[in-house]
Design an enzyme around this catalytic site. Structure first.
Site, short mmCIF file in Angstrom:
data_model
loop_
_atom_site.label_atom_id
_atom_site.label_comp_id
_atom_site.label_asym_id
_atom_site.label_seq_id
_atom_site.Cartn_x
_atom_site.Cartn_y
_atom_site.Cartn_z
N HIS A 160 5.86 6.10 11.17
CA HIS A 160 5.27 5.92 9.83
C HIS A 160 4.24 7.04 9.69
O HIS A 160 3.04 6.82 9.68
CB HIS A 160 4.61 4.53 9.79
N ARG A 181 11.57 3.88 2.89
CA ARG A 181 11.23 2.95 3.98
C ARG A 181 12.47 2.14 4.31
O ARG A 181 13.16 1.66 3.41
CB ARG A 181 10.09 2.01 3.56
N ARG A 205 0.81 -1.22 0.00
CA ARG A 205 0.00 0.00 0.00
C ARG A 205 0.84 1.27 0.00
O ARG A 205 0.58 2.21 -0.74
CB ARG A 205 -0.91 0.04 1.23
N THR A 206 1.84 1.31 0.87
CA THR A 206 2.55 2.58 1.04
C THR A 206 3.26 2.96 -0.26
O THR A 206 3.11 4.07 -0.76
CB THR A 206 3.53 2.50 2.22
N LYS A 243 25.71 -3.86 -1.48
CA LYS A 243 27.18 -3.85 -1.56
C LYS A 243 27.80 -3.13 -0.37
O LYS A 243 29.02 -3.00 -0.29
CB LYS A 243 27.61 -3.14 -2.84
C1 NCD Z 1 2.13 -1.07 8.23
C2 NCD Z 1 3.63 -0.83 8.32
O1 NCD Z 1 4.36 -1.05 7.36
O2 NCD Z 1 4.03 -0.42 9.40
N1 NCD Z 1 1.71 -1.29 6.91
C3 NCD Z 1 1.40 -0.23 6.12
O3 NCD Z 1 2.22 0.61 5.84
N2 NCD Z 1 0.13 -0.13 5.71
C4 NCD Z 1 1.65 -2.09 9.16
C5 NCD Z 1 2.22 -3.48 9.09
O4 NCD Z 1 3.07 -3.79 8.26
O5 NCD Z 1 1.79 -4.29 9.90
#
Ligand code: NCD
Length: 305
Positions: A132, A104, A53-54, A83
């Site tokens: 997040h 991320r 999703r993100t 590397k």
């Molecule tokens: C969450 C995350 O990555 O922290 N997912 C997301 O971004 N929708 C929650 C999760 O991974 O459990």
């Protein structure tokens, strides 16, 4: 130009402006008239941890706004991190190619390190169990849209609270609003760290810690379930011990208010029975859709547009 690193960096006024902007974005997308505010911009998405999703909502948000996207998924394997390149060096390079960078990373604090060398805005798409913030925004937007208010709500967080970066990113926003009470529902092994609890007490936050999912269910306006974060456990044995302790079952729907909503940042594994999905109170797929509108607003905010 602004970085988005932590939910704690925002004022209430900024949060409200971003929510209003997200509403405009939603209307724009739904009427097919989203303004191409990011025309000629390049958005880089570099993900050192898995994501559906993100990353894809950020990329969709960029495309809807007329930007172009460069993307590195599975970057632990597929980028020069494999590397041994440092995040600082990777960030410098990305800043020389793109206008804004979405990152991320499994290590908490990575975005702070990257921000020290960045010459373009950075957006934290999750750094370990730390933050997040864009998820916090979309969760807040969802509560407002579904419940019509952000005040006087009973909000339960259930599951792996120890490792939940989404809880840590939503809570600071909800604390701006009056009359909210928080229930932290988890087994002992997955409870919030004592230091975090101490901070909440010192700041006069109204909360209770519970060990049973059922206890306050009839009082909740929002139940926010979380996944047990397997990737943060030292080994499979310790994960297996706690992975199925908290499951929201179809039978729980009977005790939940008609006006309540069930949220989850997704992906969900076993923590919500699949039969719950069909109930109108299950808001998690709508929540994920909101990520698109909110991330459109956040891309514009970070670029100062
Ligand atoms: C969450 C995350 O990555 O922290 N997912 C997301 O971004 N929708 C929650 C999760 O991974 O459990």
């Amino acid at each position: 130009m602004k970085n988005i690193i932590s939910a704690n960096q925002f004022t209430k006024d900024e949060v409200e402006k971003i929510l209003s902007r997200a509403e405009i974005m939603e209307q724009g997308v739904k009427s097919g008239k989203a303004e191409k505010l990011l025309k000629d911009k390049i958005v880089a998405c570099i993900f050192f941890e898995p994501s559906t999703r993100t990353r894809l909502s950020f990329e969709t948000a960029a495309l809807k706004l007329g930007a172009q996207v460069i993307s590195a998924e599975n970057a632990m394997e597929n980028s020069s991190a494999h590397k041994g390149e440092t995040i600082e060096d990777t960030t410098k390079i990305l800043c020389s190619y793109a206008d804004i960078i979405v990152i991320r990373h499994p290590k908490a604090g990575t975005l702070d390190a990257a921000a020290k060398v960045a010459t373009k805005p950075l957006i934290n798409a999750g750094d370990g169990a730390n933050q997040h913030p864009t998820q916090g925004f979309l969760d807040l937007y969802t509560i407002k849209k579904e419940q019509g208010r952000l005040t006087n709500l009973n909000i339960g967080f259930g599951g792996d609270l120890l490792n939940s970066r989404t809880l840590r990113s939503l809570l600071p926003f909800l604390r701006f609003y009056e009359g909210n009470k928080f229930y932290f529902i988890s087994p002992k092994e997955l409870e919030l760290p004592r230091e975090f609890i101490k901070g909440l007490k010192e700041n006069g936050v109204n909360f209770e810690e519970l060990r049973s999912l059922e206890e306050k269910l009839p009082e909740l306006d929002v139940l926010y379930m979380t996944r047990v974060q397997k990737e943060r456990f030292p080994d499979e044995v310790s994960y297996n011990k706690v992975k199925d302790l908290f499951i929201f079952k179809k039978e729980h729907l009977k005790t939940l208010k008609q006006s309540a909503i069930i949220m989850h940042p997704l992906p969900k594994i076993n923590e919500i029975e699949v039969e719950v999905d069909a109930d109108p109170r299950a808001a998690y797929f709508r929540q994920a859709e909101n990520g698109l509108y909110v991330r459109m607003a956040l891309l514009c905010y970070a670029l100062g547009l």
